[in-house]
Write a protein that holds these residues in place. Structure first.
Motif, PDB file in Angstrom:
ATOM      1  N   ARG A 221       0.835  -1.210   0.000  1.00  0.00           N
ATOM      2  CA  ARG A 221       0.000   0.000   0.000  1.00  0.00           C
ATOM      3  C   ARG A 221       0.864   1.252   0.000  1.00  0.00           C
ATOM      4  O   ARG A 221       1.954   1.262   0.583  1.00  0.00           O
ATOM      5  N   PRO A 222       0.386   2.347  -0.603  1.00  0.00           N
ATOM      6  CA  PRO A 222       1.141   3.602  -0.540  1.00  0.00           C
ATOM      7  C   PRO A 222       1.340   4.055   0.900  1.00  0.00           C
ATOM      8  O   PRO A 222       0.476   3.840   1.766  1.00  0.00           O
ATOM      9  N   ALA A 223       2.453   4.696   1.169  1.00  0.00           N
ATOM     10  CA  ALA A 223       2.748   5.149   2.534  1.00  0.00           C
ATOM     11  C   ALA A 223       1.736   6.164   3.025  1.00  0.00           C
ATOM     12  O   ALA A 223       1.486   6.282   4.229  1.00  0.00           O
ATOM     13  N   GLU A 224       1.105   6.882   2.109  1.00  0.00           N
ATOM     14  CA  GLU A 224       0.143   7.920   2.499  1.00  0.00           C
ATOM     15  C   GLU A 224      -1.098   7.349   3.193  1.00  0.00           C
ATOM     16  O   GLU A 224      -1.831   8.070   3.865  1.00  0.00           O
ATOM     17  N   VAL A 225      -1.324   6.039   3.044  1.00  0.00           N
ATOM     18  CA  VAL A 225      -2.495   5.429   3.672  1.00  0.00           C
ATOM     19  C   VAL A 225      -2.378   5.487   5.195  1.00  0.00           C
ATOM     20  O   VAL A 225      -3.368   5.679   5.902  1.00  0.00           O
ATOM     21  N   GLU A 226      -1.178   5.336   5.703  1.00  0.00           N
ATOM     22  CA  GLU A 226      -0.983   5.181   7.141  1.00  0.00           C
ATOM     23  C   GLU A 226      -1.365   6.429   7.933  1.00  0.00           C
ATOM     24  O   GLU A 226      -1.988   6.326   8.988  1.00  0.00           O
ATOM     25  N   ASP A 227      -0.989   7.614   7.454  1.00  0.00           N
ATOM     26  CA  ASP A 227      -1.198   8.827   8.265  1.00  0.00           C
ATOM     27  C   ASP A 227      -2.553   9.489   8.032  1.00  0.00           C
ATOM     28  O   ASP A 227      -2.863  10.501   8.661  1.00  0.00           O
ATOM     29  N   ARG A 228      -3.367   8.947   7.124  1.00  0.00           N
ATOM     30  CA  ARG A 228      -4.733   9.423   6.886  1.00  0.00           C
ATOM     31  C   ARG A 228      -4.800  10.869   6.372  1.00  0.00           C
ATOM     32  O   ARG A 228      -5.865  11.493   6.404  1.00  0.00           O
ATOM     33  N   THR A 229      -3.695  11.426   5.931  1.00  0.00           N
ATOM     34  CA  THR A 229      -3.729  12.815   5.454  1.00  0.00           C
ATOM     35  C   THR A 229      -4.328  12.921   4.052  1.00  0.00           C
ATOM     36  O   THR A 229      -4.891  13.950   3.698  1.00  0.00           O
ATOM     37  N   VAL A 230      -4.201  11.862   3.258  1.00  0.00           N
ATOM     38  CA  VAL A 230      -4.760  11.854   1.903  1.00  0.00           C
ATOM     39  C   VAL A 230      -6.043  11.030   1.924  1.00  0.00           C
ATOM     40  O   VAL A 230      -6.021   9.836   2.245  1.00  0.00           O
ATOM     41  N   GLY A 232      -9.542   9.056   0.555  1.00  0.00           N
ATOM     42  CA  GLY A 232      -9.863   8.179  -0.562  1.00  0.00           C
ATOM     43  C   GLY A 232      -9.375   6.759  -0.391  1.00  0.00           C
ATOM     44  O   GLY A 232      -9.533   5.938  -1.293  1.00  0.00           O
ATOM     45  N   HIS A 233      -8.789   6.451   0.765  1.00  0.00           N
ATOM     46  CA  HIS A 233      -8.342   5.087   1.042  1.00  0.00           C
ATOM     47  C   HIS A 233      -9.378   4.422   1.938  1.00  0.00           C
ATOM     48  O   HIS A 233      -9.713   4.932   3.009  1.00  0.00           O
ATOM     49  N   TRP A 234      -9.867   3.260   1.532  1.00  0.00           N
ATOM     50  CA  TRP A 234     -10.999   2.609   2.189  1.00  0.00           C
ATOM     51  C   TRP A 234     -10.581   1.270   2.813  1.00  0.00           C
ATOM     52  O   TRP A 234      -9.590   0.664   2.403  1.00  0.00           O
ATOM     53  N   GLU A 235     -11.357   0.842   3.795  1.00  0.00           N
ATOM     54  CA  GLU A 235     -11.208  -0.481   4.396  1.00  0.00           C
ATOM     55  C   GLU A 235     -12.549  -1.193   4.324  1.00  0.00           C
ATOM     56  O   GLU A 235     -13.603  -0.534   4.370  1.00  0.00           O
ATOM     57  N   GLY A 236     -12.518  -2.518   4.221  1.00  0.00           N
ATOM     58  CA  GLY A 236     -13.781  -3.247   4.103  1.00  0.00           C
ATOM     59  C   GLY A 236     -13.708  -4.652   4.653  1.00  0.00           C
ATOM     60  O   GLY A 236     -12.637  -5.220   4.856  1.00  0.00           O
ATOM     61  N   ASP A 237     -14.892  -5.217   4.863  1.00  0.00           N
ATOM     62  CA  ASP A 237     -15.015  -6.590   5.350  1.00  0.00           C
ATOM     63  C   ASP A 237     -16.484  -6.983   5.311  1.00  0.00           C
ATOM     64  O   ASP A 237     -17.363  -6.139   5.043  1.00  0.00           O
ATOM     65  N   LEU A 238     -16.772  -8.240   5.611  1.00  0.00           N
ATOM     66  CA  LEU A 238     -18.137  -8.714   5.749  1.00  0.00           C
ATOM     67  C   LEU A 238     -18.560  -8.656   7.201  1.00  0.00           C
ATOM     68  O   LEU A 238     -17.764  -8.890   8.108  1.00  0.00           O
ATOM     69  N   VAL A 239     -19.831  -8.348   7.440  1.00  0.00           N
ATOM     70  CA  VAL A 239     -20.456  -8.477   8.755  1.00  0.00           C
ATOM     71  C   VAL A 239     -21.445  -9.623   8.630  1.00  0.00           C
ATOM     72  O   VAL A 239     -22.392  -9.559   7.839  1.00  0.00           O
ATOM     73  N   VAL A 247     -23.564  -8.778   5.130  1.00  0.00           N
ATOM     74  CA  VAL A 247     -23.488  -7.530   4.377  1.00  0.00           C
ATOM     75  C   VAL A 247     -22.026  -7.136   4.301  1.00  0.00           C
ATOM     76  O   VAL A 247     -21.205  -7.568   5.126  1.00  0.00           O
ATOM     77  N   ALA A 248     -21.674  -6.333   3.322  1.00  0.00           N
ATOM     78  CA  ALA A 248     -20.312  -5.810   3.202  1.00  0.00           C
ATOM     79  C   ALA A 248     -20.287  -4.388   3.737  1.00  0.00           C
ATOM     80  O   ALA A 248     -21.259  -3.632   3.575  1.00  0.00           O
ATOM     81  N   THR A 249     -19.186  -4.034   4.375  1.00  0.00           N
ATOM     82  CA  THR A 249     -19.033  -2.679   4.905  1.00  0.00           C
ATOM     83  C   THR A 249     -17.788  -2.034   4.312  1.00  0.00           C
ATOM     84  O   THR A 249     -16.750  -2.687   4.129  1.00  0.00           O
ATOM     85  N   LEU A 250     -17.888  -0.751   4.012  1.00  0.00           N
ATOM     86  CA  LEU A 250     -16.779   0.043   3.493  1.00  0.00           C
ATOM     87  C   LEU A 250     -16.640   1.292   4.362  1.00  0.00           C
ATOM     88  O   LEU A 250     -17.647   1.945   4.667  1.00  0.00           O
ATOM     89  N   VAL A 251     -15.414   1.624   4.749  1.00  0.00           N
ATOM     90  CA  VAL A 251     -15.175   2.793   5.595  1.00  0.00           C
ATOM     91  C   VAL A 251     -13.998   3.582   5.036  1.00  0.00           C
ATOM     92  O   VAL A 251     -12.925   3.012   4.779  1.00  0.00           O
ATOM     93  N   GLU A 252     -14.203   4.877   4.851  1.00  0.00           N
ATOM     94  CA  GLU A 252     -13.125   5.754   4.385  1.00  0.00           C
ATOM     95  C   GLU A 252     -12.247   6.123   5.583  1.00  0.00           C
ATOM     96  O   GLU A 252     -12.753   6.578   6.605  1.00  0.00           O
ATOM     97  N   ARG A 253     -10.938   5.929   5.459  1.00  0.00           N
ATOM     98  CA  ARG A 253     -10.050   6.022   6.625  1.00  0.00           C
ATOM     99  C   ARG A 253      -9.954   7.435   7.209  1.00  0.00           C
ATOM    100  O   ARG A 253      -9.869   7.609   8.427  1.00  0.00           O
ATOM    101  N   THR A 254      -9.962   8.448   6.379  1.00  0.00           N
ATOM    102  CA  THR A 254      -9.773   9.809   6.889  1.00  0.00           C
ATOM    103  C   THR A 254     -11.009  10.320   7.612  1.00  0.00           C
ATOM    104  O   THR A 254     -10.930  10.877   8.702  1.00  0.00           O
ATOM    105  N   SER A 255     -12.175  10.144   7.008  1.00  0.00           N
ATOM    106  CA  SER A 255     -13.424  10.694   7.567  1.00  0.00           C
ATOM    107  C   SER A 255     -14.190   9.714   8.442  1.00  0.00           C
ATOM    108  O   SER A 255     -15.072  10.115   9.204  1.00  0.00           O
ATOM    109  N   ARG A 256     -13.878   8.401   8.335  1.00  0.00           N
ATOM    110  CA  ARG A 256     -14.640   7.330   8.993  1.00  0.00           C
ATOM    111  C   ARG A 256     -16.056   7.217   8.432  1.00  0.00           C
ATOM    112  O   ARG A 256     -16.960   6.708   9.075  1.00  0.00           O
ATOM    113  N   TYR A 257     -16.259   7.695   7.214  1.00  0.00           N
ATOM    114  CA  TYR A 257     -17.566   7.617   6.557  1.00  0.00           C
ATOM    115  C   TYR A 257     -17.800   6.174   6.112  1.00  0.00           C
ATOM    116  O   TYR A 257     -16.923   5.544   5.505  1.00  0.00           O
TER     117      TYR A 257
END
Length: 388
Positions: A221-230, A232-239, A247-257
Motif C-alpha cells: 500500500r502507498p505510505a500515504e495510507v498510514e497517516d490518513r492525510t490523503v 480516498g483510502h478505504w477499508e472493508g469486510d463482511l459483517v 453484508v459488506a461494509t466500506l469505511v473511508e479512513r480519513t473521515s470514517r464515513y
C-alpha cells in the motif's frame, strides 16, 4: 445488596476473577457455588464494585463520643472536653448541638447518625439536573454512546458547567445501583452492547482465513495510507448474520464515513463481487484510491473488482485485524443494528442506507465531535481530495 450465601472472602475472589474475564460457570465451580448466584450477585451491582464506607481520621470516633457523653454527664465544659480529646472546641460544640444538646446527647445514637450523614454516594448530580438528563435521553434514542453525549455537551455548552458531565458519570449512573435514581437503568438497552452491567475487556484470539490467489500484500500500500492525510483510502469486510447471510461494509479512513452493501445472493466471491463493484463505483472518483480488505475467501475475485473500479485491493496479513482497524471499529458499532442472530438478507439496501446514514451522523471524538458525514462533505469540497 443480597449476598446470595456468598461469604465476604468469596466476594473478593469473585471480583478478582471478574476483572480477569473469567466466566460465571468457572467462577461458580472454583467457589463451590451456583453460577446463577454468581451472576445475580454481579448483576445487582451492575458489574461495579462498591468501595466500603470508611471513616476519615478527621471525624470523631465512637470512643470519643463516649468521652463527650461522660464529660457532659459530669458537667464538663465543651472547651475542656475538646482539649482532652485533642479536638477544636467548635468540633465538640457542633457535635453536641446537632445531636440534641447537652440535655439529650447520647454517644451511640450520635455515632449512628454521623455514619448515616456520611454515607456515600450522595444523590447523583444528574438526578438533580433534569435539563442535561433530558438531552442525554434524547441522544440515547439516536443510539449515541455516553462518550459521544458527553463530548457533544462540552462542545455545545463550553461555558455552561452544569450542562457538562463526564462519560464515566453517565456509565456509573447506568450501572452503579447507588446512582440509578439519576437515569433509568432500562437505558442500558440503548448501549451498543445492550449489557446491564460492566464487563472487563478480554482480548479475543483472532483466527486466520483462507488463501487467495494473486493476493496483494498490505505492505504494498502507498505510505500515504498510514497517516490518513490523503483521503480516498478505504477499508472493508463482511459483517455476518445467521449463515450464510451477510453484508459488506466500506469505511473511508480519513473521515470514517461508512457504506453498507447488501449481499442478497450470498457470500461466495462471485456473489459478492458485483454488489461490491457497484458500491465502489458509486464513490466519487477523487475519493476512490485504494481498498484494504480482510483475508476472506469472498475476495477471491479481487482482481476483477480492481479492473472495473481502478482501486488496488490489498489484503491483510493472517490474524491481523488491526491492519484495518477503522473497519473493525465500524463493524462493532454496526452490531447494534445488525446482530449476529439476525438474517441479514431481510435488510434491503434502503434499510442499510438508513443505518449508515444514522451512523455517519453520530459525532466522533477523533473529529472533535464533528460527524463523519461533515468531514466527508468537506473532503469532497476540498482541493486535497482532488489531488492525485
Amino acid at each position: 445488596m443480597r449476598d446470595y450465601g456468598i461469604s465476604p472472602a468469596q466476594q473478593d475472589e469473585i471480583w478478582r476473577r471478574w476483572r480477569e474475564g473469567e466466566s460465571f460457570s468457572l467462577m461458580g465451580r472454583a467457589l463451590g457455588t451456583s453460577m446463577h448466584h454468581v451472576r445475580r450477585f454481579l448483576y445487582q451491582s451492575g458489574g461495579v464494585r462498591q468501595a466500603p464506607q470508611l471513616r476519615s481520621k478527621r471525624h470523631l470516633t465512637g470512643s470519643e463520643r463516649e468521652e463527650i457523653s461522660g464529660g457532659i454527664a459530669a458537667g464538663e465544659p465543651a472547651r475542656h472536653l475538646a482539649k482532652r480529646l485533642g479536638r477544636s472546641a467548635s468540633t465538640v460544640s457542633r457535635e453536641i448541638a446537632r445531636n440534641g444538646g447537652r440535655d439529650h446527647y447520647r454517644a451511640a445514637p450520635a455515632d449512628v447518625a454521623a455514619y448515616a450523614r456520611g454515607r456515600r454516594p450522595k444523590q447523583a448530580e444528574l438526578a438533580q439536573q433534569p435539563t442535561p438528563r433530558a438531552l442525554m435521553e434524547a441522544k440515547w434514542d439516536l443510539c449515541w454512546s455516553p462518550e459521544q453525549i458527553a463530548g457533544r455537551l462540552r462542545r455545545q455548552f463550553p461555558s455552561d458547567v452544569p450542562m457538562q458531565v463526564s462519560h464515566e458519570a453517565i456509565y456509573l449512573s447506568l450501572f452503579d445501583p447507588r446512582r440509578r435514581q439519576a437515569i433509568d437503568r432500562n437505558l442500558t438497552q440503548k448501549l451498543r452492547t445492550a449489557r446491564p452491567m460492566r464487563r472487563p475487556k478480554v482480548a479475543r484470539r483472532p483466527t486466520g482465513r483462507g488463501v487467495i490467489r494473486g493476493r496483494v500484500s498490505i505492505s504494498t500500500r502507498p505510505a500515504e495510507v498510514e497517516d490518513r492525510t490523503v483521503p480516498g483510502h478505504w477499508e472493508g469486510d463482511l459483517v455476518m448474520g445467521t449463515r450464510p447471510s451477510a453484508v459488506a461494509t466500506l469505511v473511508e479512513r480519513t473521515s470514517r464515513y461508512a457504506t453498507i452493501v447488501a449481499l442478497p445472493d450470498g457470500i461466495k466471491a462471485e456473489q459478492v463481487a458485483p454488489h461490491l463493484t457497484r458500491s465502489l463505483l458509486s464513490i466519487p472518483s477523487q475519493l476512490r484510491r485504494t481498498l484494504t480488505w480482510d483475508r476472506g475467501r469472498e475476495m477471491a475475485e479481487h482482481q476483477t473488482i480492481t479492473a472495473e473500479t481502478g482501486m488496488p485491493i490489498s489484503l491483510c496479513k493472517p490474524r491481523s485485524p488491526w491492519q484495518r482497524g477503522t473497519n473493525e471499529n465500524t463493524n462493532r458499532l454496526l452490531r447494534q443494528y445488525l446482530p449476529k442472530a439476525a438474517d441479514l438478507r431481510t435488510f434491503s439496501q434502503a434499510d442499510l442506507d438508513a443505518i449508515a446514514h444514522e451512523l455517519n451522523h453520530r459525532p466522533r471524538k477523533t473529529h472533535g465531535y464533528r460527524t463523519p458525514a461533515e468531514v466527508y462533505a468537506d473532503l469532497l469540497n476540498s482541493g486535497d481530495a482532488l489531488t492525485a
